[in-house]
Write a protein that holds these residues in place. Sequence first.
Motif, PDB file in Angstrom:
ATOM      1  N   ARG A  84       0.975  -1.295   0.103  1.00 14.96           N
ATOM      2  CA  ARG A  84      -0.057  -0.010  -0.100  1.00 14.96           C
ATOM      3  C   ARG A  84       0.829   1.328   0.053  1.00 14.96           C
ATOM      4  O   ARG A  84       0.259   2.212  -0.463  1.00 14.96           O
ATOM      5  N   ASP A  85       2.101   1.259   0.538  1.00 17.19           N
ATOM      6  CA  ASP A  85       2.821   2.276   0.683  1.00 17.19           C
ATOM      7  C   ASP A  85       3.508   2.843  -0.691  1.00 17.19           C
ATOM      8  O   ASP A  85       4.194   3.791  -0.713  1.00 17.19           O
ATOM      9  N   HIS A  86       3.267   1.878  -1.713  1.00  8.16           N
ATOM     10  CA  HIS A  86       3.887   2.204  -2.882  1.00  8.16           C
ATOM     11  C   HIS A  86       2.894   2.209  -4.008  1.00  8.16           C
ATOM     12  O   HIS A  86       3.300   3.011  -5.036  1.00  8.16           O
ATOM     13  N   VAL A  87       1.889   1.402  -4.157  1.00  7.39           N
ATOM     14  CA  VAL A  87       0.904   1.400  -5.001  1.00  7.39           C
ATOM     15  C   VAL A  87      -0.303   2.056  -4.468  1.00  7.39           C
ATOM     16  O   VAL A  87      -1.181   2.257  -5.519  1.00  7.39           O
ATOM     17  N   GLY A 204      13.802  -0.495  -4.508  1.00  3.64           N
ATOM     18  CA  GLY A 204      12.287  -0.611  -3.916  1.00  3.64           C
ATOM     19  C   GLY A 204      12.335  -1.163  -2.342  1.00  3.64           C
ATOM     20  O   GLY A 204      13.250  -0.610  -1.538  1.00  3.64           O
ATOM     21  N   ASP A 205      11.545  -2.048  -1.902  1.00  8.77           N
ATOM     22  CA  ASP A 205      11.876  -2.800  -0.570  1.00  8.77           C
ATOM     23  C   ASP A 205      12.292  -3.895  -0.642  1.00  8.77           C
ATOM     24  O   ASP A 205      12.022  -5.193   0.132  1.00  8.77           O
ATOM     25  N   LEU A 206      12.914  -4.256  -1.386  1.00  9.33           N
ATOM     26  CA  LEU A 206      14.081  -5.824  -1.483  1.00  9.33           C
ATOM     27  C   LEU A 206      14.394  -5.841  -0.154  1.00  9.33           C
ATOM     28  O   LEU A 206      14.760  -5.120   0.497  1.00  9.33           O
ATOM     29  N   THR A 230      17.083   1.099   0.969  1.00 10.74           N
ATOM     30  CA  THR A 230      16.230   0.200   0.638  1.00 10.74           C
ATOM     31  C   THR A 230      15.124   0.143   1.490  1.00 10.74           C
ATOM     32  O   THR A 230      15.467   0.154   2.909  1.00 10.74           O
ATOM     33  N   HIS A 231      13.888  -0.144   1.395  1.00  9.85           N
ATOM     34  CA  HIS A 231      12.892  -0.308   2.310  1.00  9.85           C
ATOM     35  C   HIS A 231      12.576   0.757   3.359  1.00  9.85           C
ATOM     36  O   HIS A 231      12.843   0.484   4.722  1.00  9.85           O
ATOM     37  N   HIS A 232      12.972   2.006   3.028  1.00 13.20           N
ATOM     38  CA  HIS A 232      12.953   3.234   3.942  1.00 13.20           C
ATOM     39  C   HIS A 232      13.782   3.262   5.058  1.00 13.20           C
ATOM     40  O   HIS A 232      13.560   3.795   6.170  1.00 13.20           O
ATOM     41  N   GLY A 233      15.120   2.199   4.757  1.00 13.36           N
ATOM     42  CA  GLY A 233      15.909   2.276   6.033  1.00 13.36           C
ATOM     43  C   GLY A 233      15.390   1.598   7.336  1.00 13.36           C
ATOM     44  O   GLY A 233      15.578   1.929   8.274  1.00 13.36           O
ATOM     45  N   LYS A 258       7.566   7.621  11.642  1.00 13.49           N
ATOM     46  CA  LYS A 258       7.325   6.361  12.291  1.00 13.49           C
ATOM     47  C   LYS A 258       7.427   5.135  11.653  1.00 13.49           C
ATOM     48  O   LYS A 258       7.048   3.972  11.741  1.00 13.49           O
ATOM     49  N   LYS A 259       8.070   5.218  10.479  1.00  7.42           N
ATOM     50  CA  LYS A 259       8.199   4.004   9.596  1.00  7.42           C
ATOM     51  C   LYS A 259       9.435   4.316   8.893  1.00  7.42           C
ATOM     52  O   LYS A 259       9.942   5.335   8.420  1.00  7.42           O
ATOM     53  N   GLY A 260      10.441   2.973   8.959  1.00  8.35           N
ATOM     54  CA  GLY A 260      11.794   3.229   8.638  1.00  8.35           C
ATOM     55  C   GLY A 260      12.781   3.864   9.496  1.00  8.35           C
ATOM     56  O   GLY A 260      12.141   4.312  10.460  1.00  8.35           O
TER      57      GLY A 260
HETATM   58 ZN   LIG Z   1       7.544   0.188   1.738  1.00 11.26          ZN
END
Ligand SMILES: [Zn+2]
Length: 338
Positions: A84-87, A204-206, A230-233, A258-260
């Motif tokens: 959801r945070d990408h598409v 991306g979020d690999l 990658t993946h917001h740290g 609050k994310k990554g």
């Molecule tokens: Zn993500």
Amino acid sequence: MKILAMFCLLAASSALQAAKPLEVYFIDVEGGQSTLIVSPSGQALLIDTGWRGFNGRDADRIVQAAKSAKVKQLDSVLITHFHRDHVGGVTQLLDRMKVGTFYDHGPNTEDSKVTREDYADYEKALARASQHVVLKPGDTVPVKGITVQVLASNGEHIGKPLDGAGQPNPMCASAVKKAPDPSENAHSLGVIVSYGSFRLLDLGDLTWNKELELACPNNLIGTVDVYLTTHHGSEPSGPPQIVHALHPRVAIMNNGAKKGGSPAAWQIVKDSPGLEDLWQLHYSMEGGAAHNVADTYIANVDESCEGKNLKLTAESNGSFTVVNSRNKYQKSYGAAAR
Ligand SMILES: [Zn+2]
């Protein structure tokens, strides 16, 4: 003499025209991803659309960045994976901007309610664009003026190293694998964007094991100027074996408040040899004083967010500048010796 002066003037003006930079907007979508890449040719590639909901907040921020870049339509939109945070923001984006071609890794692979919901909306969105292309490792995304190569897609990765890469990676001896990741993250599309000798990496979020495959036992990517973390740290991604082998000069962390931006992942980036600066889209609450960079390098410092972006401009000789849209602080990095 007069003719010579006129010739010089003409030469100078055509040099100015040729000097149009590559522009990259790291748009703040509160811990998701949305990166607008505008080639010197004027063609635009958007990587991911941020979240759905919030009254179209993320789509509005994309439109705002597009306006700053004088981009009227998105020639290409690449979706790294179906989280959801990408598409999530794709429908709201299409309500606001025209899209030429959608690129993705192929059908959704994750059996979760949220992902099924987002993928169903994405399939509807595809019908509103002119084309849909599934990318495999080794493919290129056609954007005039720059090279966009696919390194990873749908759990697979390039078999051969990129030009000039492929050196054995001594750090692999200490690599530790994590439990296999069955989620959409591990299926992320990962690309490297090149403009002349400038190189920007976005995986991306690999997740951890898949990243290791790109860097061990041989580093298939080589070095980059700018590394979008990658993946917001966040901790399930970013092993030192890849981050340090990339030898980035600058890292951009697309974390939210609050994310990554988790301390362990942040520290691995910060310790990367040759790193000149780490820039963050947000102050990370989890990171506290010890695991955040100075405010100067953070686009959004408060939890109640203004949605400020980081803008990068790069020249074909590899030099680039990063601008923080919040405080207008900017820093230039000269061409790297490779
Ligand atoms: Zn993500």
